[in-house]
Write a protein that holds these residues in place. Structure first.
Motif, short mmCIF file in Angstrom:
data_model
loop_
_atom_site.label_atom_id
_atom_site.label_comp_id
_atom_site.label_asym_id
_atom_site.label_seq_id
_atom_site.Cartn_x
_atom_site.Cartn_y
_atom_site.Cartn_z
N PHE B 112 39.46 72.72 29.98
CA PHE B 112 38.37 71.79 29.67
C PHE B 112 38.80 70.62 28.83
CE2 PHE B 112 34.75 75.07 30.17
CZ PHE B 112 34.95 75.03 31.53
N LEU B 114 38.33 69.83 25.54
CA LEU B 114 37.25 69.23 24.77
C LEU B 114 37.72 68.92 23.36
CD1 LEU B 114 34.33 71.52 25.81
CD2 LEU B 114 34.42 69.08 26.15
N PRO B 115 37.11 67.93 22.70
CA PRO B 115 37.53 67.59 21.34
C PRO B 115 37.35 68.74 20.35
CG PRO B 115 35.60 66.32 22.02
CD PRO B 115 36.14 66.97 23.22
N LEU B 165 29.66 71.64 23.32
CA LEU B 165 29.84 70.46 24.14
C LEU B 165 29.34 69.20 23.46
CD1 LEU B 165 28.83 71.78 27.63
CD2 LEU B 165 31.09 71.62 26.64
#
Lengths: 477, 212
Positions: B112, B114-115, B165
């Motif tokens: 993914f 993601l940060p 998210l």
């Protein structure tokens, strides 16, 4: 003004809960009429909502709102005569839930924020559940539990899908409101991977609610076990609301340039739904389930048309309108049949033309209409969808589509003939003719007339709104 | 950071024990435990804390950790169920599937990028595991009450995914979602109670009057 369309039925619902049975029914009808007036005013003035980013007026929303409002008025007036004959327990809960149901469906039509839309869809599930188990029989309780669990779990997946789309917008622009109309202009710069993942979950989630196979299993149970006016609303209005979510999301993907991905998914799921519905329609013993499976089939057709795009998308939007009116009329007819014969079994209905002459004509006309016979509207919408499919060059899809609707036509008509013209059993004597008064037939005839009328004469605001709605997915020509 | 990892591990343990338990009362205790922990997670993800965030977490704990489980408790007292009958998938197999889900979640979360993932590597896998285990419970158990518990666990998972998210949480929207879940659980409870009166049992194997 926009808020009053949502707020008015909600308030009326709270009031109706505390009123006695007789007045409560009239409150439902009056609220419905007022709601229709407000909706027409909204069509005319298109004012900006107070809670602007959360609610917004969209063309597709207006169409669904108008259908919902019209159907609600007709169903509410049918309900008054229905409840005079049939003993509905806990009437105050019933009337209150009806009005809350109208309020939540209006909220779906007007919601523009992804999460508000989700909240509204889940709220429609919750407000319609008490309507389904109102009789508290074993079967209706079972149907309600299935409805609640399957739809809640399904819609929870749509929430996940919305969150995934949220990621794609946050990677691009953190400040933008998370609404359909704000995202569509910047859709080109969104992350495609997240958008695709989000669409799949949203399709499964809202598809569950819309009755797309293979997530449709709650639909025949809920539609057949609920009282007939409720079935009419569930099938005519609620399924459209769920479709709205998929349609709006498809618009986002189309704007992002991956419309072929979502379109193909819609086409495939649409065809699967039609096929599954056909299989169950051919061997059906219960006429309310027959109508419920026909709803699944028609939702499949709408998904198919939307996926194909072009002229077919225009046809799908027309199909949405025509299906809502014709299917609701059929469910109201089924209410009359159920009152007269006291059974949902197809083969136990005999001498219907003598016992229920008006209803049998309306029912047969309705079945002809739903299976695509001219002059009813569905003939036109199916024609547009088929033409559109050929225009796009999807010859294989078009031939599967044509094959399925031919089989369906045969299946539906076979049972309609049995229901209307079965005179094999000589023993049954006509019992009572309560359901045959004009008070319970005029709504059905009006719905069918609307569907015929819209075929020949489409008011220009309506046709231009339909064109506006389908233009963002490349529809209309 | 360390605290977050501890909380996340506790959530994972709660999931595994929910998969292995046959006693409904124990499942509800797990629901309390899990609801409180899940509501705490957003507090640890944020660098700057505002009063609103704290208040929101308190409300979340109130609904997720207390109100929903309490309502379920009332239902099981009313309809007097203690144990899940023969599950569709056995308890040992369920634990194994839970572990498999976790491994799958770790594998897929690496893709993914993601940060939030660099900071707390356990966050995304836990969220996915909770979500999928909840769905698994809905499918793998006979009793309707266990299905509802599975739905609540699944919803907890979606909330965790949401925390992972997105950084902007609109309180009003989150609250609306939670209200829907709460009313949904209540309605399912009411229907269950009614079914109990007519069926004398809420085994879903008995709920098979409606089929083709």
């Amino acid at each position: 003004m926009v808020e009053s369309i949502i707020g008015l039925p909600l308030l009326a619902g709270i009031v109706a809960y505390s009123l006695p049975k007789k007045i409560g029914q009239w409150v439902v009808l009056c609220t419905g009429i007022l709601h229709l007036v407000l909706t027409c005013l909204l069509w005319h003035f298109q004012s900006t909502p107070l809670f602007y980013p959360y609610l917004a007026i969209t063309s597709e929303g207006l169409i669904v709102l108008l259908i919902t409002s019209c159907l609600f008025v007709l169903t509410a007036s049918y309900m008054i005569s229905f409840m005079a004959i049939v003993d509905v327990p806990s009437t105050s809960v019933f009337t209150a839930a009806m009005l809350c149901f109208l309020s939540t469906m209006s909220m779906v039509a007007l919601a523009d924020h992804f999460m508000v839309f989700w909240i509204a869809i889940e709220a429609t599930t919750l407000s319609s559940a008490p309507l389904i188990f109102i009789y508290r029989t074993r079967k209706s309780l079972e149907a309600t539990l299935k409805y609640l669990v399957i739809c809640s779990v399904g819609i929870a997946l749509a929430l996940l899908g919305s969150l995934l789309i949220r990621v794609s917008t946050e990677l691009c622009d953190k400040t933008i409101p998370f609404t359909f109309s704000h995202i569509i202009p910047i859709a080109k710069s969104l992350d495609i991977k997240w958008l695709k993942a989000g669409f799949i979950f949203i399709l499964v989630g809202y598809g569950t609610k819309m009755g797309i196979a293979p997530m449709h299993t709650w639909l025949p149970d809920a539609h057949s076990e609920s009282p007939s006016p409720v079935s009419a609303l569930l099938s005519g209005a609620l399924l459209n609301c769920a479709y709205l979510g998929i349609f709006k999301c498809h618009k986002v993907l189309y704007a992002a340039g991956i419309g072929s991905f979502s379109g193909t998914l819609l086409i495939v799921f649409g065809l699967i739904s039609m096929l599954v519905a056909t299989i169950f329609i051919i061997k059906q013993t219960d006429y309310k389930r027959l109508l419920a499976y026909s709803s699944i089939e028609n939702m499949g057709i709408i998904a198919f048309g939307t996926g194909v795009g072009g002229l077919a998308a225009y046809g799908a939007m027309l199909h949405l309108i025509y299906h809502a009116f014709i299917k609701s009329s059929l469910f109201l007819c089924s209410g009359n049949i159920l009152i007269e014969f006291g059974t949902k079994q197809i083969e136990k209905i005999t001498y219907m033309t003598q016992r229920l002459p008006k209803t049998s004509i309306a029912f047969f006309a309705g079945v002809l209409g739903i299976s695509g016979f001219p002059p009813f509207g569905i003939f036109l919408s199916k024609l547009f969808i088929i033409l559109g499919t050929f225009q796009k060059g999807y010859y294989i899809y078009a031939s599967i589509f044509l094959f399925i609707i031919c089989v369906l036509f045969a299946g539906l008509l076979k049972y309609a003939m049995i229901i209307c013209f079965n005179e094999s059993d000589q023993t049954t004597e006509p019992k009572f003719y309560k359901a045959e008064s004009y008070a319970m037939v005029w709504q059905v005839i009006l719905m069918l007339t609307i569907s015929v009328l819209l075929c020949f004469w489409m008011p220009s605001p309506l046709s231009s709104t339909i064109l506006q709605a389908v233009a963002p997915i490349g529809g209309g020509h | 950071m360390q605290h977050t990892n501890i909380i996340l591990s506790l959530i994972l343990i709660s999931i595994l024990s929910s998969l292995s338990s046959s006693r409904v009362l124990f499942l509800i205790k797990i629901l309390v435990f899990q609801g409180v922990l899940v509501s705490l997670i957003p507090l640890f993800l944020r660098e700057d804390m505002a009063l609103g965030d704290g208040l929101f977490s308190v409300i979340m704990i109130g609904i997720r950790g207390i109100l929903i489980p309490w309502f379920m408790y009332v239902i099981i007292k009313k309809i007097a169920i203690k144990k899940e009958v023969e599950p569709i998938i056995g308890y040992h197999a369920s634990i194994f599937i839970g572990l498999a889900i976790f491994v799958f979640a770790i594998y897929i979360s690496q893709k993914f990028n993601l940060p939030s993932q660099q900071k707390i590597p356990l966050l995304v896998p836990t969220a996915i595991t909770t979500l999928m285990s909840g769905m698994f419970l809905v499918m793998a158990r006979h009793k309707a009450i266990t299905m509802i518990i599975g739905y609540v666990i699944m919803e907890n998972g979606i909330y965790l995914v949401g925390c992972t998210l997105s950084t902007h949480i609109r309180y009003i929207v989150e609250f609306g979602i939670l209200l829907d879940v709460l009313v949904g659980v209540m309605l399912m409870g009411i229907v269950l109670n009614n079914i109990n009166k007519t069926f004398d049992d809420i085994d879903t194997t008995l709920l098979q009057n409606l089929k083709e």
